[in-house]
Design a protein around this motif. Structure first.
Motif, mmCIF file in Angstrom:
data_model
loop_
_atom_site.group_PDB
_atom_site.id
_atom_site.type_symbol
_atom_site.label_atom_id
_atom_site.label_comp_id
_atom_site.label_asym_id
_atom_site.label_seq_id
_atom_site.Cartn_x
_atom_site.Cartn_y
_atom_site.Cartn_z
ATOM 1 N N TRP A 136 22.767 31.311 8.812
ATOM 2 C CA TRP A 136 22.816 32.340 8.545
ATOM 3 C C TRP A 136 24.293 32.745 8.008
ATOM 4 C CZ3 TRP A 136 17.524 33.028 10.154
ATOM 5 C CH2 TRP A 136 17.281 32.565 10.747
ATOM 6 N N PRO B 102 14.407 34.037 12.810
ATOM 7 C CA PRO B 102 15.339 34.700 13.204
ATOM 8 C C PRO B 102 15.501 34.637 14.630
ATOM 9 C CG PRO B 102 15.046 35.751 10.956
ATOM 10 C CD PRO B 102 13.689 35.257 12.034
ATOM 11 N N ALA B 103 16.956 34.769 15.089
ATOM 12 C CA ALA B 103 16.947 34.482 16.455
ATOM 13 C C ALA B 103 16.217 35.990 17.332
ATOM 14 C CB ALA B 103 18.389 34.486 17.450
ATOM 15 N N GLU B 104 17.697 37.008 16.487
ATOM 16 C CA GLU B 104 16.593 38.485 16.646
ATOM 17 C C GLU B 104 15.262 38.611 17.385
ATOM 18 O OE1 GLU B 104 18.630 41.553 17.844
ATOM 19 O OE2 GLU B 104 20.306 39.879 17.982
ATOM 20 N N ASP B 105 14.248 38.710 15.697
ATOM 21 C CA ASP B 105 13.504 38.402 15.646
ATOM 22 C C ASP B 105 12.556 37.829 16.811
ATOM 23 O OD1 ASP B 105 13.557 40.027 13.631
ATOM 24 O OD2 ASP B 105 12.356 38.860 12.315
ATOM 25 N N TRP C 299 15.986 47.659 18.499
ATOM 26 C CA TRP C 299 14.163 46.706 18.332
ATOM 27 C C TRP C 299 13.457 48.132 19.360
ATOM 28 C CZ3 TRP C 299 11.830 43.842 15.307
ATOM 29 C CH2 TRP C 299 10.699 43.249 15.832
#
Lengths: 323, 286
Positions: free
Chosen positions: B64, A164-167, B177
């Motif tokens: 997604w 996924p883009a975030e990771d 994060w």
């Protein structure tokens, strides 16, 4: 003697500055009071638990990378050698990215996975380069490092493309390196781990001088070449793996600092290694201070700053040396 | 590593050039008749199409796109940020909707060259939901419903902004994060959600949607709560790490988790999200 005094003064000045400056904008007086445990509890915690271990860790990692670079350049007799050349960055990166992509739990999952990846790459490269059971062929070592690194980088690319883009973004940020995870515990682990390889490499200074003349001349001059090469390779690689685990991949320091010292003070490893340690440590510690404060509250990846600060200085040195 | 870097730089330059070209051209070649086969390349766009009653015209989505649940039965054409042109064309679309980004600019150019109608939109703020609904309503022939929904949402947002939230202000950090720490700044819709919930984002002064900061800055700004985005574990693993204990809210384990997709993209569900956020923060403060 004057040189060592100058280097020592530089190290102390850089460490002190790195502790005094920071994005929280504390007054120097408050930092000093915090250092001795007086004043506001948050200030004390910021100074004692964040800034001090971070500055010292950056110094130790920078020094270790510079020493590793110097040793590997002599070992493979290639001026482009740096700590990550031998497949380490690829292995460590793959380990870290896999840990992030698989969502491995635990506070230490990513650094531990990076260390495991780096060690796996070291083992693989070593296996490729050892011929006939005992002889470590440094040319194969170099090539093996490059291909293992490329292979790991390709696998890493595949994992990133499927995540996924975030990771993906987070994994890339981790790969750029930094000292955000610095604490007394990481500092303790790194210091305990780095001490033995650093001492071993320093004690190999004289044989390293011989080895940089070439393997044949070194053998004639009485060096026990094969065990020496294995020792150098394993110690340097383990040191880099420890650095990767606590700070990610930080380029430039290990490549350029040894050359800078050679240009300034010559090629003798007994001087080169300790001087590279201090200068590498000072550069990385200063770079981290700049990374934390230049665009505060935003931070820069420390590898960006090491290159921006170091390249002009190195270019001037090279010019003066070749003129 | 060096070669990879050079290629990446080249790709980035190409993407920037393509984005610049896209910026100069009119907003895409738009069909005159309402589109009947739409491929959506962002979860926020898919959700919006369903909301305005054009869900039955969506023939392709990204991996997604998970809301509304009906969207899951539509064929996926892959990752919206690096679109697979062949998979998109195979859906025989008469309109492809892009989230404006340099990473998909090349695919946008390819589709235009193939004669497929396209449109791009940024869905970063709550106001973009209003703009998007109106635009997609015209493109898909559902303008009446889309316009009335957009007007109602805009009015509800205005009145929500006008009414002050009672009680003491809670100060939070929105953490995306942990290593390196990435926080949500004042430029994104998540900042709007917490503001509407009557909460102060301690990094609201950052003009951008998100940014990398150091733990020291978070400790110095001393938020009351840490709002975790996309974290599924009840307590994040990194909260046990020593360097984070300097932050009071982490030391006291004051976490609020926002896991729903309404916190991951700007949607018509924003006001319900604000209500949930207010409740979650009230719970955590107790």
């Amino acid at each position: 003697m004057r040189r060592w005094t100058a280097l020592g003064a530089l190290a102390i000045a850089v460490l002190a500055t790195a502790i005094v400056v920071g994005p929280a904008g504390l007054a120097p007086g408050d930092v000093l009071r915090g250092l001795v445990g007086r004043g506001d509890p948050t200030t004390i915690a910021i100074v004692r638990d964040l800034r001090v271990p971070r500055a010292v860790l950056a110094f130790l990692v920078g020094g270790s990378l510079a020493v590793t670079g110097a040793v590997l350049q002599a070992l493979v007799r290639n001026p482009l050698a740096d700590p990550y050349l031998l497949g380490l960055s690829g292995g460590a990166g793959l380990g870290a990215v896999l840990a992030i992509a698989l969502g491995l739990g635990g506070a230490w999952a990513v650094p531990a996975a990076a260390a495991v990846g780096a060690l796996a790459a070291i083992a693989l490269v070593y296996r490729l380069a050892v011929v006939a059971g005992a002889v470590l062929d440094t040319r194969v070592l170099l090539l093996g490092g490059v291909v293992v690194g490329a292979f790991a980088a390709a696998l890493m690319g595949a994992v990133l493309a499927l995540s996924p883009a975030e990771d993906l973004r987070s994994a890339l940020l981790w790969l750029l390196g930094g000292f955000d995870t610095a604490s007394w515990r990481t500092l303790g682990i790194f210091a305990a781990y780095a001490a033995a390889p650093l001492v071993l490499l320093y004690r190999a200074s004289r044989p390293l001088d011989l080895l940089s003349l070439g393997e044949e001349p070194a053998r004639f001059l009485g060096a026990d070449v094969e065990p020496l090469k294995r020792l150098l390779y394993v110690a340097a690689s383990l040191l880099t793996a420890a650095a990767v685990a606590v700070a990610g991949i930080i380029g430039f320091v290990g490549l350029v600092i040894p050359h800078a010292i050679r240009l300034l003070w010559g090629h003798t490893h007994r001087t080169l290694l300790p001087a590279a340690f201090v200068l590498g440590g000072a550069l990385l510690c200063a770079a981290d201070a700049v990374a934390r404060t230049a665009f505060a509250p935003l931070t820069l990846p420390v590898g960006v700053v090491t290159a921006v600060l170091g390249v002009p200085v190195f270019a001037i040195l090279v010019r003066r040396w070749s003129a | 590593m060096r070669f990879a870097g050079r290629n990446a730089a080249r790709a980035a330059t190409a993407a920037i050039l393509a984005a610049a070209a896209a910026g100069c051209a009119p907003a895409g070649r738009v069909a005159e008749r309402p589109a009947h086969r739409v491929v959506s390349l962002a979860p926020s766009i898919t959700e919006l199409l369903f909301a305005i009653g054009a869900g039955d015209r969506v023939v392709g989505r990204t991996t997604w796109c998970d809301y509304p649940p009906e969207a899951l039965s539509i064929a996926s054409v892959g990752d919206g940020l690096h679109p697979n042109v062949e998979a998109i064309v195979a859906r025989r679309p008469d309109l492809v909707l892009f989230y404006t980004s340099s990473s998909n600019a090349a695919a946008l150019e390819r589709l235009r060259a193939l004669g497929v109608a396209t449109d791009t939109i940024r869905m970063d703020r709550l106001a973009d939901v209003v703009t998007g609904a109106r635009r997609f309503g015209r493109l898909t022939g559902t303008a009446r419903r889309a316009d009335s929904l957009a007007a109602a949402f805009a009015a509800a947002l205005d009145s929500a902004r006008a009414v002050p939230v009672p009680g003491p202000r809670v100060r939070v950090v929105l953490l995306a994060w942990d290593a390196p720490p990435v926080v949500i700044g004042g430029g994104g819709f998540q900042h709007e959600l917490v503001t509407l919930a009557g909460v102060d984002n301690v990094f609201g002064d950052l003009a951008r949607a998100s940014g990398q900061v150091s733990i020291e800055t978070i400790a110095a700004r001393d938020p009351d709560l840490v709002v975790l985005l996309g974290e599924t574990a009840p307590e994040p693993a990194w909260a046990a790490r020593p360097e984070w204990q300097v932050v009071r809210a982490v030391r006291e384990r004051r976490f609020v988790r926002l896991t729903g997709s309404e916190f991951a993209r700007p949607t018509f569900r924003a006001l319900a999200a604000v209500r949930d956020l207010r409740a979650a923060i009230g719970e955590a403060r107790r």
